[in-house]
Design a protein around this motif. Sequence first.
Motif, PDB file in Angstrom:
ATOM      1  N   LEU A  38      -9.714  -8.434  16.880  1.00 41.17           N
ATOM      2  CA  LEU A  38     -10.783  -8.948  16.009  1.00 41.17           C
ATOM      3  C   LEU A  38     -10.355  -8.817  14.548  1.00 41.17           C
ATOM      4  O   LEU A  38     -10.067  -7.717  14.068  1.00 41.17           O
ATOM      5  N   ASP A  39     -10.338  -9.951  13.853  1.00 44.61           N
ATOM      6  CA  ASP A  39      -9.950  -9.945  12.431  1.00 44.61           C
ATOM      7  C   ASP A  39     -10.605 -11.146  11.777  1.00 44.61           C
ATOM      8  O   ASP A  39     -10.684 -12.212  12.388  1.00 44.61           O
ATOM      9  N   PRO A  40     -11.069 -10.993  10.522  1.00 46.72           N
ATOM     10  CA  PRO A  40     -11.714 -12.135   9.866  1.00 46.72           C
ATOM     11  C   PRO A  40     -10.753 -13.283   9.573  1.00 46.72           C
ATOM     12  O   PRO A  40     -11.191 -14.381   9.221  1.00 46.72           O
ATOM     13  N   GLY A  45      -4.853  -8.474   4.316  1.00 46.20           N
ATOM     14  CA  GLY A  45      -4.455  -7.072   4.479  1.00 46.20           C
ATOM     15  C   GLY A  45      -3.236  -6.719   3.635  1.00 46.20           C
ATOM     16  O   GLY A  45      -2.462  -7.601   3.233  1.00 46.20           O
ATOM     17  N   GLY A  46      -3.079  -5.410   3.373  1.00 43.65           N
ATOM     18  CA  GLY A  46      -1.944  -4.926   2.579  1.00 43.65           C
ATOM     19  C   GLY A  46      -0.604  -5.283   3.204  1.00 43.65           C
ATOM     20  O   GLY A  46       0.401  -5.446   2.497  1.00 43.65           O
ATOM     21  N   SER A  47      -0.575  -5.430   4.527  1.00 46.50           N
ATOM     22  CA  SER A  47       0.687  -5.717   5.210  1.00 46.50           C
ATOM     23  C   SER A  47       1.329  -7.004   4.714  1.00 46.50           C
ATOM     24  O   SER A  47       2.550  -7.133   4.698  1.00 46.50           O
ATOM     25  N   TRP A  48       0.489  -7.985   4.335  1.00 47.26           N
ATOM     26  CA  TRP A  48       1.036  -9.271   3.883  1.00 47.26           C
ATOM     27  C   TRP A  48       1.732  -9.122   2.536  1.00 47.26           C
ATOM     28  O   TRP A  48       2.540  -9.971   2.146  1.00 47.26           O
ATOM     29  N   GLY A  52       8.488  -4.481   3.298  1.00 43.84           N
ATOM     30  CA  GLY A  52       9.134  -4.337   4.598  1.00 43.84           C
ATOM     31  C   GLY A  52      10.348  -3.429   4.623  1.00 43.84           C
ATOM     32  O   GLY A  52      11.157  -3.478   5.554  1.00 43.84           O
ATOM     33  N   VAL A  53      10.458  -2.549   3.621  1.00 44.05           N
ATOM     34  CA  VAL A  53      11.603  -1.625   3.610  1.00 44.05           C
ATOM     35  C   VAL A  53      11.395  -0.569   4.700  1.00 44.05           C
ATOM     36  O   VAL A  53      10.296  -0.012   4.838  1.00 44.05           O
ATOM     37  N   LEU A  54      12.439  -0.323   5.475  1.00 43.87           N
ATOM     38  CA  LEU A  54      12.372   0.653   6.571  1.00 43.87           C
ATOM     39  C   LEU A  54      13.201   1.869   6.168  1.00 43.87           C
ATOM     40  O   LEU A  54      14.424   1.858   6.279  1.00 43.87           O
ATOM     41  N   HIS A 337      -1.460   4.514   6.683  1.00 43.20           N
ATOM     42  CA  HIS A 337       0.015   4.573   6.697  1.00 43.20           C
ATOM     43  C   HIS A 337       0.622   4.561   5.301  1.00 43.20           C
ATOM     44  O   HIS A 337       1.840   4.630   5.156  1.00 43.20           O
ATOM     45  N   TYR A 338      -0.230   4.422   4.307  1.00 42.15           N
ATOM     46  CA  TYR A 338       0.189   4.492   2.904  1.00 42.15           C
ATOM     47  C   TYR A 338       1.421   3.619   2.655  1.00 42.15           C
ATOM     48  O   TYR A 338       1.362   2.416   2.791  1.00 42.15           O
ATOM     49  N   ARG A 339       2.576   4.193   2.322  1.00 39.23           N
ATOM     50  CA  ARG A 339       3.737   3.392   1.891  1.00 39.23           C
ATOM     51  C   ARG A 339       4.649   2.981   3.038  1.00 39.23           C
ATOM     52  O   ARG A 339       5.687   2.364   2.812  1.00 39.23           O
TER      53      ARG A 339
END
Length: 359
Positions: A38-40, A45-48, A52-54, A337-339
């Motif tokens: 479920l998502d509007p 979201g912050g993920s976008w 993407g640094v691992l 998950h912060y950073r």
Amino acid sequence: MSLPAAATPRTVLVLGGSLLGACTAWALRRRGHRVQLLDPGGNGGGSWAALGVLMGQVFHRSSGRGWRLRQRSLALWRDWIPELEGRGRRIPHRTGLLLLAADAMEEARLRRLAEERQARGIPLDLWEPQRLGALAPALPAPARLGLFSPLDGQLDPAAAITAFRADGRTAGVEAVEDRAVALEPLAAAGWRVERAAGDPLEADWLVVAAGIEALSLLEPLGFHQPLEPVLGQALELELPAPAEAWPGVVAWRGCNLIPRPDLTGGRRLWLGATLEPGFQPNPAPLAALRHLHGDAPSWLSRACVLRQWQGLRPRPVGRPAPLLELLAPGLLLATGHYRNGVLLAPASAEWVVEQVERA
Ligand SMILES: Cc1cc2nc3c(=O)[nH]c(=O)nc-3n(C[C@H](O)[C@H](O)[C@H](O)COP(=O)(O)OP(=O)(O)OC[C@H]3O[C@@H](n4cnc5c(N)ncnc54)[C@H](O)[C@@H]3O)c2cc1C
């Protein structure tokens, strides 16, 4: 998707369809659970906004939950990216991360880190100034030492969200475009979720992966999860020449420089991200980032800014990130998950699967 089925398939409703939610829904479905996501909708979201640094291996600690999650997540990304790509999903990614020391204290810290990790068989290499000086385009001039981690790296977060969503849908995850407004335990077992627009949804398990908005959903139930937003701004630049010879992401005084030769023209670089408490972006940290706190080499200063963006990171207050908790029977929290939400998404999703299957 081949589904190594769980012994008892459950119905699971995941709230929030950004990276954590989409990855979790995918991982649950992969085990044969019946999953709704479920998502509007949109890409709020912050993920976008993430880079993407691992950063798994260069973490300052080498024990405890944070370390284990990082190691596990890197291993899962190494398995899951080829699995998704094998089914035609595209996740641009590369390995390699070069952490630079700006002063004597950082240099000593990097030397200690390399020694300690090498003793454990983790491949981290020290790059002395001569080797750093040979790289083109030039690194920030004050760099005294580099720590190269071949197992860390970077992936494109928007592509990862899209891949998990699309692959999940094909495998049977039901995507529901709406907003959860209230959560309620059912009398026997399970949870009911009131939606802004449609009929309520019910499931055996509820996973709250709604980023910073998890707060407002949980507080009416008496769960006070202390989370605060930390805004990040980032830039996409077009360079005078490609940064092809770099061994991967370069990290300088908290700024990440991420060559994106895969993007149009082959000369793009992502630069980020600022750390700004609260919801409002501030021009001063963005200007400091643009000029690498005054250390930008001339080629970087000459680069053209093509795009700028911002997003929120959910940071736990007084608690270590992330918040992975069983709050009540059938109610799981996966946020805060912060950073490192991109790095930690697979291990967090795996934790959710374990909770659902343990019951
Ligand atoms: C600029 C920037 C750079 C970053 N760089 C990195 C990096 O290099 N590496 C890294 O590992 N991490 C990075 N991060 C951190 C990472 O992006 C976050 O930790 C992670 O994205 C958090 O993901 P999430 O899915 O929990 O939250 P979000 O991405 O914020 O998603 C929350 C989702 O919940 C949905 N939602 C909200 N309310 C409701 C509701 N009531 N009902 C249903 N759905 C709802 C929203 O629509 C959204 O889709 C960065 C973050 C920023 C901002």
